[in-house]
Design an enzyme around this catalytic site. Structure first.
Site, PDB file in Angstrom:
ATOM      1  N   TYR A   1     -17.528  -2.130  11.252  1.00 20.23           N
ATOM      2  CA  TYR A   1     -17.296  -0.855  10.566  1.00 20.23           C
ATOM      3  C   TYR A   1     -17.091   0.219  11.620  1.00 20.23           C
ATOM      4  CZ  TYR A   1     -17.687  -0.714   5.484  1.00 20.23           C
ATOM      5  OH  TYR A   1     -17.425  -0.785   4.149  1.00 20.23           O
TER       6      TYR A   1
ATOM      7  N   GLU B   1     -16.022   3.909  11.063  1.00 15.82           N
ATOM      8  CA  GLU B   1     -15.638   5.221  10.530  1.00 15.82           C
ATOM      9  C   GLU B   1     -15.543   6.249  11.646  1.00 15.82           C
ATOM     10  OE1 GLU B   1     -18.213   6.383   7.380  1.00 15.82           O
ATOM     11  OE2 GLU B   1     -17.381   4.939   5.966  1.00 15.82           O
TER      12      GLU B   1
ATOM     13  N   ASP C   1       9.888   9.162   5.469  1.00  9.97           N
ATOM     14  CA  ASP C   1       9.252   7.892   5.116  1.00  9.97           C
ATOM     15  C   ASP C   1      10.195   6.782   5.569  1.00  9.97           C
ATOM     16  OD1 ASP C   1       8.222   5.622   3.954  1.00  9.97           O
ATOM     17  OD2 ASP C   1       7.627   6.612   2.098  1.00  9.97           O
TER      18      ASP C   1
ATOM     19  N   THR D   1       5.071   2.063   6.895  1.00 12.89           N
ATOM     20  CA  THR D   1       4.275   0.850   6.883  1.00 12.89           C
ATOM     21  C   THR D   1       4.519   0.138   8.208  1.00 12.89           C
ATOM     22  OG1 THR D   1       6.089  -0.288   5.757  1.00 12.89           O
ATOM     23  CG2 THR D   1       4.295   0.567   4.382  1.00 12.89           C
TER      24      THR D   1
ATOM     25  N   LYS E   1       7.472  -5.040   6.999  1.00 13.26           N
ATOM     26  CA  LYS E   1       8.911  -4.897   6.788  1.00 13.26           C
ATOM     27  C   LYS E   1       9.671  -5.174   8.099  1.00 13.26           C
ATOM     28  CE  LYS E   1       8.374  -1.696   2.875  1.00 13.26           C
ATOM     29  NZ  LYS E   1       6.973  -1.224   2.949  1.00 13.26           N
TER      30      LYS E   1
ATOM     31  N   ARG F   1       0.166  -5.975   7.207  1.00 16.32           N
ATOM     32  CA  ARG F   1       0.270  -5.043   6.098  1.00 16.32           C
ATOM     33  C   ARG F   1      -0.637  -3.844   6.350  1.00 16.32           C
ATOM     34  NH1 ARG F   1       2.624  -7.363   1.483  1.00 16.32           N
ATOM     35  NH2 ARG F   1       2.583  -5.240   0.703  1.00 16.32           N
TER      36      ARG F   1
END
Length: 422
Positions: free
Chosen positions: A56, A58, A202, A228, A231, A237
């Site tokens: 984790y 954060e 985008d 992203t 692609k 992903r």
């Protein structure tokens, strides 16, 4: 496929493992023409499945809310520096979980609920998160949309300017999911400056083409770049937001703590690997080959009498209108799937049919290019598509089965990256 490839998975959960093995075979044996899909390398796959999954984290490097981040900070900092270098930007955030959350972070950074935002209409090739009504971005903000000229299928920049000056949106999005032509970022920048709007590119679909020099870059023209990481970029992903230094604090705050908690560190590692691969000369060759293949495929389809939106393509994507073939896009896409050719049905500009049963199909060349297919094979691909559409019109399942066998035979000589079959 044997259990030796995923021994622990097969031993623990053989049912789930069988689904994974079946998908590996499916990806190996079918011609994947969905423009938003690709094959990641074995290195990206390995990085995405490391023990970084266990952490984790954060916060941001050097500013975490958990201890034990000595190695995680290095992984994320490496991904950030590689993104900045590859795309020529001041700042990069590699934590967004996906493209839609990344775009939502842009809204959180620059707009208030109810503000006017502007993007390409979804039926014209835009994305849900660019203020379209069925998206949260169209519910929480006042979305206004631009489109394309009916006679050309190209963006009408004069109409974009007129709309922007009339509506004065807080944010303007350029880019989309079904745009087969080059985006004029300089033109959008001029419009946004005149309208007093934040301009966001985008580039989720074309990020790999930009990285490989096969499409103009928005860097230097726009305030924020959203993308992203899969692609055409051939990463895991995930997503990234890149921006000018003046917007860095707002973007970082919007991502964390604004929208999400701890980043997915294993994905960050996969992104770092993909960015490293994208900086190599081989990736530049791949990016240009994607475009060359798409243009060759478009020409072959046009020669066979198909109607293509805008008359062709400048990038990785072809949008085909099947109205003249009297075969709905959904029917054609499902028939092509049975023939071992994977596409998606898609609306075309000014489509009279409903979105779930549209007139078109969307085709792209990233995956087949990653397998090593070239311009010389695009005529064969076009022939298969033509035969499959004809078979769909006649409900000829035997013809589709024949095509599927031919597709598998060809692809057996072009192994897919990351999918060595035992």
């Amino acid at each position: 496929m044997s259990a030796s490839r995923h021994p622990a998975l097969f031993a623990t959960d053989p049912e789930l493992a069988s689904f994974v093995a079946a998908e590996e075979n499916l990806q190996a044996e079918t011609l994947r023409l969905i423009p938003s899909e690709n094959y990641v390398s074995a290195a990206v796959l390995e990085a995405s499945g490391t023990v970084l999954q266990n952490k984790y984290s954060e916060g941001y490097p050097g500013r975490r809310y958990y201890e034990g981040q000595q190695n995680i900070d290095k992984v994320e900092a490496l991904a950030v520096e590689r993104a900045k270098g590859l795309f020529g930007v001041d700042h990069a955030n590699v934590q967004p979980y996906s493209g839609s959350p990344a775009n939502l972070a842009v809204y959180l950074a620059f707009a208030e609920p109810g503000d006017t935002v502007m993007g390409m209409a979804l039926p014209m090739g835009g994305h849900l998160t660019h203020g379209w009504g069925v998206s949260a971005t169209g519910s929480w903000f006042r979305g206004v949309q631009y489109g394309v000229r009916p006679e050309t299928g190209l963006i009408d920049y004069d109409a974009v300017r007129e709309l922007a000056l009339t509506e004065r949106p807080k944010i303007i999005f350029c880019g989309g999911t079904a745009l087969p032509r080059t985006i004029d970022f300089a033109a959008f920048a001029s419009i946004a400056e005149e309208a007093g709007s934040v301009l966001v590119a985008d580039v989720a679909h074309i990020a790999g083409l930009i990285a490989g020099g096969a499409h103009p870059s928005p860097a230097g023209h726009v305030d924020v770049i959203s993308t992203t990481t899969h692609k055409t970029l051939r990463g895991p992903r995930g997503a990234m937001l890149m921006c000018r230094e003046e917007h860095a604090k707002a973007i970082d705050k919007a991502v964390f703590p604004g929208l999400q908690g701890g980043p997915h560190n294993q994905t960050t590692a996969g992104i770092a690997v993909a960015l490293h691969e994208a900086a190599q000369p081989a990736f530049t060759a791949y990016a240009h080959a994607v475009v060359a293949n798409a243009k060759a495929l478009a020409e072959a389809l046009l020669a066979r009498g198909f109607d293509l939106v805008s008359g062709g393509t400048d990038n990785h994507l072809i949008l085909m209108d099947l109205t003249s073939r009297d075969v709905p896009g959904k029917v054609a896409a499902k028939a092509l799937d049975r023939a071992g050719i994977v596409v998606n049905y898609n609306t075309v500009p000014f489509d009279p049919r409903k979105p779930f049963d549209p007139s078109g199909i969307r085709i792209g060349t990233p995956s087949l290019t990653s397998r090593g297919l070239g311009v010389g094979q695009m005529g064969q691909v076009a022939e298969w598509i033509a035969r499959a559409v004809e078979a769909a019109a006649k409900s000829d399942e035997a013809a589709l089965a024949t095509i599927r066998a031919e597709v598998a035979s060809l692809l057996s000589t072009y192994p897919a990256p990351g999918l060595p079959l035992s």
